[in-house]
Design a protein around this motif. Structure first.
Motif, PDB file in Angstrom:
ATOM      1  N   ASP A 295       0.810  -1.209   0.000  1.00 59.18           N
ATOM      2  CA  ASP A 295       0.000   0.000   0.000  1.00 59.18           C
ATOM      3  C   ASP A 295       0.846   1.262   0.000  1.00 59.18           C
ATOM      4  O   ASP A 295       0.341   2.339  -0.314  1.00 59.18           O
ATOM      5  N   CYS A 296       2.091   1.150   0.407  1.00 59.40           N
ATOM      6  CA  CYS A 296       2.955   2.325   0.448  1.00 59.40           C
ATOM      7  C   CYS A 296       4.392   1.908   0.216  1.00 59.40           C
ATOM      8  O   CYS A 296       4.758   0.737   0.377  1.00 59.40           O
ATOM      9  N   TRP A 297       5.202   2.873  -0.170  1.00 61.82           N
ATOM     10  CA  TRP A 297       6.604   2.591  -0.467  1.00 61.82           C
ATOM     11  C   TRP A 297       7.449   2.788   0.777  1.00 61.82           C
ATOM     12  O   TRP A 297       7.370   3.854   1.434  1.00 61.82           O
TER      13      TRP A 297
END
Length: 386
Positions: A295-297
């Motif tokens: 969902d996120c880096w």
């Protein structure tokens, strides 16, 4: 090819559920989950294959006195999606010549570029039963007007048989990790050149400093919520890459329930939220990396979840090899070494067989040169010969 088929009964099945699971799994070597009856059945049960995706099951089963003695996972294909051995140029050439390239027959695990059995036979009877399987494929190709037969990522024994029968060979390169009886991850790192060892430690440290924690789960310990989150990550990866998600929550849950000890689900948590995950499967000797999403880096998280957690798992479990998936030179500095992969191809049309044979010969030469080039980047202090 004339065969003694006395006492043999040969059937083509459009559903693997028509084949006894115990008989099929009794022919599977190394307890390879990707070729087990449960895995293939889960794909069919949850609509991961079929008309929608162009993978129509045509599994071959060979019985002797009612007992399964040989089998082949086989699909009628109406596209080339999910094969990882790319033949779009061949299909285009057929189209330009006014010929139909589809349907074709493919023996593979759909959407799975991992090596394994494609010709399954009772131990000690391969010399008798492999020819039966091949002749059955070619007879089926004749009946349905298939342009070709493709056996993708076969195990060595099956590949050698098919090559001996005159099938064309294609080569490619993957990057695999080999366990040199490491005591722990630090001993693995000690075998790398200093720069690569330092880079890996920095990547892992950045994940920890970001506050991310990793969980390694199997089919017993992963919860319903864990599988919901992973399915979300899987779908997100495909939507971002403009691909087509073929697996689904039902498939993942069924495989986890049926093969709980052969599933490795790695989930990453940050501030109480599950933000990323990777999924792998294991045989008795090999770990197969399959899917990833987030969902996120977070800097280094992909390498941690997909590679370093897998390597640690292999060391802890005594697994000999880690196949993390297709392609990817970025795996090389992280301890994976270039490995030749092979596939076998039968072409019906005499006019196309010669040009395609020349194509495969040029391709093999190019892959050989690429492998030579990669040797200069092997990250180990001592030569790795696996």
């Amino acid at each position: 090819m004339k065969l003694d088929v006395v006492r043999l009964q040969i059937a083509i099945h459009s559903r693997i559920s028509e084949i006894p699971a115990a008989g099929w799994n009794g022919l599977v070597r190394d307890n390879n989950p990707l070729i087990r009856h449960e895995f293939l059945h889960a794909m069919e049960q949850h609509d991961c294959v079929g008309e929608r995706f162009g993978w129509l099951p045509r599994h071959i089963a060979v019985y002797r006195d009612g007992q399964l003695v040989a089998a082949m996972p086989l699909y009628e294909k109406h596209n080339s999606y999910g094969e990882f051995v790319f033949d779009n140029a061949w299909a285009d050439a057929y189209h330009r010549a006014g010929l139909a390239y589809f349907p074709k027959l493919v023996s593979a695990v759909p959407y799975t570029p991992a090596s394994g059995q494609r010709l399954l036979a009772a131990p000690g009877e391969e010399a008798t039963l492999y020819p039966v399987l091949l002749e059955t494929v070619l007879q089926l190709a004749d009946r349905m007007g298939a342009s070709s037969f493709h056996c993708l990522f076969p195990a060595d024994e099956g590949f050698e048989f098919l090559a001996g029968q005159g099938l064309l060979t294609r080569h490619d390169v993957q990057f695999h990790w080999h366990n040199r009886h490491y005591r722990d991850f630090d001993q693995f790192l000690d075998g790398l050149v200093a720069k690569k060892r330092k880079n890996i430690r920095q990547e892992r440290r950045r994940v920890v400093e970001a506050g991310v924690t990793l969980r390694r789960l199997n089919g017993h310990s992963a919860s319903t919520y864990d599988w919901q989150r992973f399915t979300h990550f899987y779908n997100k990866t495909f939507s971002e890459k403009w691909g087509m998600a073929t697996f689904n929550y039902g498939f993942f849950r069924e495989v986890a329930a049926q093969l709980p000890d052969q599933v490795l689900l790695v989930l990453a948590d940050l501030e109480g939220e599950c933000i990323a995950g990777s999924l792998m499967y294991q045989s008795d000797t090999t770990l197969y990396g399959r899917h990833w999403g987030s969902d996120c880096w977070v800097d280094g998280l992909h390498f941690e979840a997909c590679y370093y957690q897998g390597i640690e798992h292999c060391i802890e479990q005594g697994l000999a090899c880690f196949e993390p998936g297709a392609q990817g030179e970025h795996k090389l500095p992280r301890g994976f070494v270039p490995t030749l992969t092979r596939s076998s191809h039968w072409i019906r049309d005499d006019g196309f067989r010669g040009p395609i044979a020349r194509y495969t010969e040029h391709e093999q030469a190019a892959i050989a040169a690429y492998l030579d080039q990669l040797q200069a980047s092997i990250p180990y202090r001592e030569a790795v010969t696996e």
